[in-house]
Design a protein around this motif. Structure first.
Motif, PDB file in Angstrom:
ATOM      1  N   VAL A  65      49.690  43.525  85.570  1.00 20.03           N
ATOM      2  CA  VAL A  65      48.720  42.859  85.712  1.00 20.03           C
ATOM      3  C   VAL A  65      47.717  44.280  86.106  1.00 20.03           C
ATOM      4  CG1 VAL A  65      47.423  41.929  88.168  1.00 20.03           C
ATOM      5  CG2 VAL A  65      49.867  41.427  87.813  1.00 20.03           C
ATOM      6  N   GLY A  66      46.876  44.097  85.683  1.00 22.02           N
ATOM      7  CA  GLY A  66      45.005  44.674  85.373  1.00 22.02           C
ATOM      8  C   GLY A  66      45.849  45.118  84.134  1.00 22.02           C
ATOM      9  N   LYS A  67      46.486  45.221  83.219  1.00 21.50           N
ATOM     10  CA  LYS A  67      46.428  45.949  81.780  1.00 21.50           C
ATOM     11  C   LYS A  67      45.916  45.309  80.819  1.00 21.50           C
ATOM     12  CE  LYS A  67      50.341  48.356  83.216  1.00 21.50           C
ATOM     13  NZ  LYS A  67      51.220  49.123  83.616  1.00 21.50           N
ATOM     14  N   ASN A  68      45.023  45.560  80.045  1.00 24.31           N
ATOM     15  CA  ASN A  68      44.534  45.439  79.196  1.00 24.31           C
ATOM     16  C   ASN A  68      44.312  45.891  78.227  1.00 24.31           C
ATOM     17  OD1 ASN A  68      43.356  43.132  77.487  1.00 24.31           O
ATOM     18  ND2 ASN A  68      41.354  43.122  78.454  1.00 24.31           N
ATOM     19  N   ASN A  69      45.805  46.529  77.546  1.00 28.47           N
ATOM     20  CA  ASN A  69      45.795  47.082  76.374  1.00 28.47           C
ATOM     21  C   ASN A  69      46.210  46.165  75.049  1.00 28.47           C
ATOM     22  OD1 ASN A  69      48.061  47.296  77.418  1.00 28.47           O
ATOM     23  ND2 ASN A  69      48.065  49.386  78.287  1.00 28.47           N
ATOM     24  N   VAL A  70      46.931  47.123  74.146  1.00 28.13           N
ATOM     25  CA  VAL A  70      47.931  45.682  72.960  1.00 28.13           C
ATOM     26  C   VAL A  70      49.217  46.395  73.571  1.00 28.13           C
ATOM     27  CG1 VAL A  70      48.046  46.777  70.452  1.00 28.13           C
ATOM     28  CG2 VAL A  70      46.225  47.511  71.017  1.00 28.13           C
ATOM     29  N   GLU A  71      49.330  47.255  73.804  1.00 23.00           N
ATOM     30  CA  GLU A  71      50.676  47.155  74.085  1.00 23.00           C
ATOM     31  C   GLU A  71      51.625  45.836  75.030  1.00 23.00           C
ATOM     32  OE1 GLU A  71      49.937  49.604  75.016  1.00 23.00           O
ATOM     33  OE2 GLU A  71      50.140  51.202  73.024  1.00 23.00           O
ATOM     34  N   ALA A  72      50.167  45.615  76.228  1.00 23.72           N
ATOM     35  CA  ALA A  72      50.510  44.512  77.143  1.00 23.72           C
ATOM     36  C   ALA A  72      50.166  43.210  75.973  1.00 23.72           C
ATOM     37  CB  ALA A  72      49.373  44.257  78.101  1.00 23.72           C
ATOM     38  N   ALA A  73      48.774  42.709  75.334  1.00 22.40           N
ATOM     39  CA  ALA A  73      49.104  42.082  74.058  1.00 22.40           C
ATOM     40  C   ALA A  73      50.098  41.479  73.424  1.00 22.40           C
ATOM     41  CB  ALA A  73      47.307  42.105  73.351  1.00 22.40           C
ATOM     42  N   ALA A  74      50.527  42.384  73.275  1.00 23.09           N
ATOM     43  CA  ALA A  74      51.898  42.338  71.783  1.00 23.09           C
ATOM     44  C   ALA A  74      52.739  41.706  73.223  1.00 23.09           C
ATOM     45  CB  ALA A  74      52.055  43.861  71.524  1.00 23.09           C
ATOM     46  N   ARG A  75      53.326  41.991  74.694  1.00 21.48           N
ATOM     47  CA  ARG A  75      54.260  41.174  75.228  1.00 21.48           C
ATOM     48  C   ARG A  75      53.785  40.297  75.307  1.00 21.48           C
ATOM     49  NH1 ARG A  75      56.224  45.085  80.199  1.00 21.48           N
ATOM     50  NH2 ARG A  75      57.266  42.907  80.106  1.00 21.48           N
ATOM     51  N   ILE A  76      52.777  39.907  75.522  1.00 23.86           N
ATOM     52  CA  ILE A  76      52.325  38.704  76.107  1.00 23.86           C
ATOM     53  C   ILE A  76      52.225  37.346  74.698  1.00 23.86           C
ATOM     54  CG2 ILE A  76      50.362  36.872  76.464  1.00 23.86           C
ATOM     55  CD1 ILE A  76      51.201  38.429  78.954  1.00 23.86           C
ATOM     56  N   GLY A  77      52.224  38.140  73.466  1.00 21.13           N
ATOM     57  CA  GLY A  77      52.168  37.432  72.547  1.00 21.13           C
ATOM     58  C   GLY A  77      53.970  36.830  72.243  1.00 21.13           C
ATOM     59  N   ALA A  78      54.718  37.922  72.237  1.00 13.17           N
ATOM     60  CA  ALA A  78      56.002  37.335  72.582  1.00 13.17           C
ATOM     61  C   ALA A  78      56.101  36.378  73.297  1.00 13.17           C
ATOM     62  CB  ALA A  78      56.454  39.088  72.177  1.00 13.17           C
ATOM     63  N   MET A  79      56.102  36.735  74.697  1.00 11.58           N
ATOM     64  CA  MET A  79      56.262  35.770  75.577  1.00 11.58           C
ATOM     65  C   MET A  79      55.871  34.401  75.192  1.00 11.58           C
ATOM     66  SD  MET A  79      58.145  35.186  78.599  1.00 11.58           S
ATOM     67  CE  MET A  79      57.585  36.659  78.904  1.00 11.58           C
ATOM     68  N   ILE A  80      54.491  33.872  74.508  1.00 14.55           N
ATOM     69  CA  ILE A  80      53.872  32.922  74.364  1.00 14.55           C
ATOM     70  C   ILE A  80      54.839  32.318  73.226  1.00 14.55           C
ATOM     71  CG2 ILE A  80      52.729  33.637  72.292  1.00 14.55           C
ATOM     72  CD1 ILE A  80      52.104  30.397  75.365  1.00 14.55           C
TER      73      ILE A  80
END
Length: 119
Positions: A65-80
């Motif tokens: 929550v509240g993180k918008n960096n490359v690592e967070a984006a990669a985790r969201i990509g894997a989750m989707i």
């Protein structure tokens, strides 16, 4: 005719969306939205008009929550990618919206591809 940043973003977003509509062939659309604080992605069936799966840094159980960096984006990509497989979707069209395919958006797309989505 000078356009401001918002108008240029809207033009880019509509240009991308119209190109995707022409080449989608009924595949769901992987739509990315990025704000200053969060990043979210939806898997949308445009034919049926419904969302098949979604992932966001706003989800409390991911701890991003509240993180918008490359690592967070990669985790969201894997989750989707994981949630798309659970929904029975393997092929999608990638809708980057008006965002440039660089940095966070590229990290999200790469992680989704590594997770098994084809686009």
């Amino acid at each position: 005719m000078a356009l401001n940043k918002r108008e240029l973003f809207q033009k880019r977003r509509l240009r991308v969306r119209n190109k995707l509509k022409a080449m989608s062939d009924g595949r769901p659309r992987l739509s990315v939205h990025r704000s200053n604080k969060n990043i979210s992605v939806q898997l949308i069936d445009d034919v049926g008009g419904r969302t098949l799966a979604a992932a966001s840094t706003l989800e409390k159980d991911l701890g991003l929550v509240g993180k918008n960096n490359v690592e967070a984006a990669a985790r969201i990509g894997a989750m989707i990618a994981e949630r798309a497989k659970a929904a029975g979707v393997e092929e999608v069209v990638f809708d980057r919206g008006g965002f440039l395919f660089h940095g966070k958006v590229k990290a999200l797309a790469d992680a989704a591809r590594e997770g098994g989505l084809k686009f």
